[in-house]
Design an enzyme around this catalytic site. Structure first.
Site, short mmCIF file in Angstrom:
data_model
loop_
_atom_site.label_atom_id
_atom_site.label_comp_id
_atom_site.label_asym_id
_atom_site.label_seq_id
_atom_site.Cartn_x
_atom_site.Cartn_y
_atom_site.Cartn_z
N ALA A 15 0.83 -1.20 0.00
CA ALA A 15 0.00 0.00 0.00
C ALA A 15 0.87 1.26 0.00
O ALA A 15 0.65 2.19 -0.78
CB ALA A 15 -0.94 0.00 1.20
N THR A 43 3.49 -7.51 3.15
CA THR A 43 3.15 -7.76 1.75
C THR A 43 4.12 -8.75 1.12
O THR A 43 3.73 -9.61 0.33
CB THR A 43 3.18 -6.44 0.95
OG1 THR A 43 2.25 -5.54 1.53
CG2 THR A 43 2.83 -6.66 -0.51
N GLY A 49 -1.94 -14.24 -4.76
CA GLY A 49 -2.10 -13.36 -5.91
C GLY A 49 -3.00 -12.17 -5.63
O GLY A 49 -3.22 -11.81 -4.47
N HIS A 242 -5.67 -18.12 9.41
CA HIS A 242 -5.47 -18.82 8.15
C HIS A 242 -5.39 -20.31 8.46
O HIS A 242 -4.68 -20.72 9.38
CB HIS A 242 -4.18 -18.34 7.48
CG HIS A 242 -4.05 -18.81 6.06
ND1 HIS A 242 -3.79 -20.12 5.73
CD2 HIS A 242 -4.18 -18.14 4.88
CE1 HIS A 242 -3.76 -20.23 4.41
NE2 HIS A 242 -3.99 -19.04 3.87
N SER A 254 0.51 -21.70 1.14
CA SER A 254 -0.38 -20.93 0.26
C SER A 254 -1.64 -21.68 -0.14
O SER A 254 -1.63 -22.88 -0.38
CB SER A 254 0.38 -20.52 -0.99
OG SER A 254 -0.51 -19.98 -1.94
N GLU A 255 -2.70 -20.87 -0.24
CA GLU A 255 -3.97 -21.40 -0.72
C GLU A 255 -3.85 -21.91 -2.16
O GLU A 255 -4.69 -22.67 -2.63
CB GLU A 255 -4.99 -20.26 -0.67
CG GLU A 255 -6.37 -20.68 -0.34
CD GLU A 255 -7.22 -19.49 0.08
OE1 GLU A 255 -6.77 -18.68 0.90
OE2 GLU A 255 -8.35 -19.39 -0.42
N ARG A 258 -4.01 -25.74 -2.47
CA ARG A 258 -5.37 -26.28 -2.57
C ARG A 258 -6.01 -25.87 -3.89
O ARG A 258 -6.66 -26.69 -4.55
CB ARG A 258 -6.22 -25.79 -1.38
CG ARG A 258 -6.03 -26.62 -0.12
CD ARG A 258 -6.74 -25.98 1.07
NE ARG A 258 -6.03 -24.79 1.53
CZ ARG A 258 -6.60 -23.72 2.05
NH1 ARG A 258 -7.90 -23.67 2.20
NH2 ARG A 258 -5.87 -22.70 2.45
N ARG A 279 -11.64 -19.13 4.50
CA ARG A 279 -10.62 -19.43 5.52
C ARG A 279 -11.21 -19.66 6.90
O ARG A 279 -10.74 -20.52 7.64
CB ARG A 279 -9.62 -18.28 5.56
CG ARG A 279 -8.81 -18.21 4.31
CD ARG A 279 -7.98 -16.98 4.24
NE ARG A 279 -7.12 -17.07 3.06
CZ ARG A 279 -6.22 -16.17 2.73
NH1 ARG A 279 -6.06 -15.09 3.47
NH2 ARG A 279 -5.48 -16.33 1.66
N HIS A 382 -3.64 -14.40 10.98
CA HIS A 382 -3.14 -14.07 9.65
C HIS A 382 -3.45 -12.66 9.18
O HIS A 382 -2.64 -12.02 8.52
CB HIS A 382 -3.73 -15.07 8.66
CG HIS A 382 -3.21 -14.90 7.27
ND1 HIS A 382 -1.86 -14.85 7.00
CD2 HIS A 382 -3.84 -14.75 6.07
CE1 HIS A 382 -1.70 -14.69 5.69
NE2 HIS A 382 -2.88 -14.62 5.12
N HIS A 383 -4.62 -12.16 9.49
CA HIS A 383 -5.02 -10.87 8.91
C HIS A 383 -6.01 -10.19 9.84
O HIS A 383 -6.90 -10.84 10.38
CB HIS A 383 -5.65 -11.10 7.54
CG HIS A 383 -5.92 -9.84 6.77
ND1 HIS A 383 -5.03 -9.31 5.86
CD2 HIS A 383 -6.97 -9.00 6.77
CE1 HIS A 383 -5.52 -8.20 5.33
NE2 HIS A 383 -6.71 -7.99 5.88
N GLU A 412 -3.91 -2.75 5.03
CA GLU A 412 -4.46 -3.52 6.15
C GLU A 412 -4.77 -2.66 7.37
O GLU A 412 -5.53 -3.08 8.24
CB GLU A 412 -3.51 -4.67 6.52
CG GLU A 412 -4.20 -5.75 7.34
CD GLU A 412 -3.31 -6.95 7.63
OE1 GLU A 412 -2.28 -7.13 6.93
OE2 GLU A 412 -3.64 -7.70 8.57
N ARG A 422 -11.66 -12.06 5.21
CA ARG A 422 -11.04 -11.65 3.94
C ARG A 422 -10.81 -12.86 3.04
O ARG A 422 -10.31 -13.89 3.48
CB ARG A 422 -9.72 -10.95 4.19
CG ARG A 422 -9.03 -10.53 2.90
CD ARG A 422 -7.74 -9.84 3.15
NE ARG A 422 -6.74 -10.69 3.79
CZ ARG A 422 -6.00 -11.58 3.15
NH1 ARG A 422 -6.13 -11.77 1.85
NH2 ARG A 422 -5.11 -12.31 3.81
P1 ADP Z 1 0.00 -3.34 3.67
O1 ADP Z 1 -0.19 -4.74 3.22
O2 ADP Z 1 -1.24 -2.68 4.13
O3 ADP Z 1 0.77 -2.53 2.67
P2 ADP Z 1 2.31 -4.18 5.20
O4 ADP Z 1 2.23 -4.97 6.42
O5 ADP Z 1 2.77 -4.87 3.96
O6 ADP Z 1 0.91 -3.45 4.98
O7 ADP Z 1 3.29 -2.96 5.41
C1 ADP Z 1 3.18 -2.07 6.48
C2 ADP Z 1 4.55 -1.55 6.83
O8 ADP Z 1 4.44 -0.47 7.76
C3 ADP Z 1 5.45 -2.58 7.49
O9 ADP Z 1 6.67 -2.67 6.79
C4 ADP Z 1 5.65 -2.04 8.91
O10 ADP Z 1 6.91 -2.36 9.46
C5 ADP Z 1 5.49 -0.56 8.70
N1 ADP Z 1 5.12 0.18 9.91
C6 ADP Z 1 4.17 -0.16 10.83
N2 ADP Z 1 4.07 0.77 11.79
C7 ADP Z 1 4.98 1.74 11.49
C8 ADP Z 1 5.37 2.96 12.10
N3 ADP Z 1 4.79 3.39 13.23
N4 ADP Z 1 6.36 3.68 11.50
C9 ADP Z 1 6.94 3.27 10.36
N5 ADP Z 1 6.62 2.12 9.74
C10 ADP Z 1 5.64 1.36 10.28
#
Ligand code: ADP
Length: 449
Positions: A15, A43, A49, A242, A254-255, A258, A279, A382-383, A412, A422
């Protein structure tokens, strides 16, 4: 030192990176701050996918799909708890997000299916490798091409926000030193809170002691940071477990295994559910078994068509048998029972009708080509479906449904899109779709602010 930006993105998962690239391309001076020493967040662990309906890749393959069907199945999977406007936005923008990735040379042209979906709409790399690493390396390549800065080992601590105006972000670096980065706009893309056991237990006491598939940075700090400014949260108790997690390593199986035709069997050597159910349902069935764990079982044909399977073999998760009986003996299962289970399942595949459990998807081919493989699995946290409330334009909302000006959130950390459960492949879609939207909105807002 004075550091001035138009847009600060907190978090370097899918994201955050999508938001950063899009905001940059719309003219904003962008920086990404990441608390961990590596880029990619949770991520990078995504496996199966990215879901989207009515894409050019589906069309090329002759897969007929509709946005309406994608919407309905996501809503049903989410137990009708999904926010309808956010879900509408999600479904509507999904094909464009696939195209945007392709334009950045992140091509997801192979298509598979996940539990709860009736149509192949899960887009993944052409070589069928896990989507997460592919996506993050592609996004990082794009970040580098544009010279967008990422500050790692830098934790966002609090947002400087007065009279409805963002002026900066207080960050703490790896030495514990704090400083202010100046900015007009902030995008919070900090991911979920699956790795914060206290927070998980707080909302769902019965999940105490469960392993998590998530990386250590998934602590929910972004949620707290926004709550401190008055942001509303939704669905915080909706936490997904999960069904297929290897327990020693907390590694997710991984799903797509299956989805490629594998089955689940109990220690008694019997199938016990429709493996392609959502899930939550599959997890509940496993927890309901006496041993609270199960085996994911597949043959050489499934393995040869799935890159993830090779990874599991390399990691030593899979027990291998030259025949069904050989495998059963190795995993302490009654060989006759397992042989019978496979015979019945293979018959169901040939007839494309699973009389036992009503599985209707991924009845790909009979499991009859040795060697055979089994991986022991049980559910893990998991989520987190819940999170901060946003508008359809990814603006963070306060408890009166008013936007916090200058602050967007995506991925997320946000709640509402997935409802109570999800669907596999919908998180990657979520982070790209809403990451792009948040980046676009923030960049455009900065121009007029
Ligand atoms: P998404 O799937 O929503 O993109 P991710 O879990 O892949 O979320 O990525 C979120 C990122 O944000 C992680 O790398 C995490 O370490 C980082 N993060 C979480 N809290 C903080 C924070 N307070 N400051 C900086 N980075 C953060």
């Amino acid at each position: 030192s004075l550091e001035n930006y138009d847009v600060i993105v907190i978090g370097s998962g899918g994201a955050g990176l999508a938001a950063a690239i899009n905001a940059h391309d719309l003219g904003a001076k962008v920086v990404v701050v990441e608390r961990m020493s590596t880029i990619g967040g949770n991520t990078i662990k995504a496996s199966v996918g990215m879901n989207a309906a009515q894409t050019s890749y589906q069309q090329e393959k002759g897969i007929r799909d509709t946005k309406a069907c994608f919407y309905e199945e996501t809503l049903k999977g989410g137990k009708f708890k999904n926010n309808p406007e956010l879900l509408q936005q999600f479904v509507e923008r999904a094909p464009d997000a696939i195209d945007w990735l392709a334009k950045q040379e992140i091509v997801l042209s192979d298509i598979t299916i996940t539990g709860g979906m009736s149509i192949d709409r899960t887009h993944r790399p052409a070589d069928r490798s896990a989507v997460g690493g592919f996506l993050i390396s592609g996004l990082v390549r794009n970040l580098n091409q544009r010279h967008i800065e990422v500050l790692v080992d830098t934790k966002a601590d609090s947002i400087e926000y007065q009279q409805g105006k963002v002026s900066g972000l207080k960050v703490i670096d790896e030495y514990g030193e704090s400083r202010i980065l100046h900015t007009k706009a902030i995008i919070v893309a900090t991911g979920g809170f699956s790795a914060n056991a206290k927070m998980v237990e707080h909302y769902r006491p019965e999940l105490t002691g469960f392993v998590t598939t998530n990386h250590k940075g998934a602590t929910g700090s972004g949620i707290t940071l926004l709550q401190n400014l008055g942001a509303a949260t939704v669905d915080m108790a909706e936490i997904q477990i999960h069904p297929t997690v290897e327990q020693q390593s907390a590694y997710l199986i991984s799903e797509s295994i299956r989805g490629g035709g594998a089955i689940l069997v109990s220690q008694a050597g019997e199938r016990f559910c429709n493996e392609m159910e959502t899930r939550d349902k599959v997890s509940a069935q496993i927890i309901g078994l006496a041993e609270k764990s199960a085996w994911i079982l597949f043959d050489e044909q499934v393995r040869s068509q799935n890159k993830a399977a090779d990874e599991y073999l390399a990691k030593g998760f899979a027990i291998q048998g030259e025949s069904v009986e050989d495998l059963a003996t190795q995993i302490g299962m009654d060989p006759k029972a397992l042989a019978q289970t496979l015979a019945t399942f293979n018959q169901a595949v040939r007839q494309q009708q699973d009389l036992q459990f009503g599985r209707t998807t991924a009845l790909r081919h009979p499991l009859d080509k040795g060697p055979f493989y089994a991986i022991k699995i049980a559910p893990g946290v998991h989520h987190t479906m819940g999170g901060v409330a946003i508008s359809t334009q990814a603006q963070v909302l306060d408890t009166h449904h008013q936007p916090l000006k200058g602050i967007w959130a995506a991925g997320e950390v946000v709640g509402g899109i997935h409802g109570a459960n999800r669907i596999g492949g919908n998180a990657v879609a979520d982070i790209i779709i809403f990451g792009l939207l948040a980046g676009e909105q923030a960049a455009n807002w900065v121009k007029t602010a």
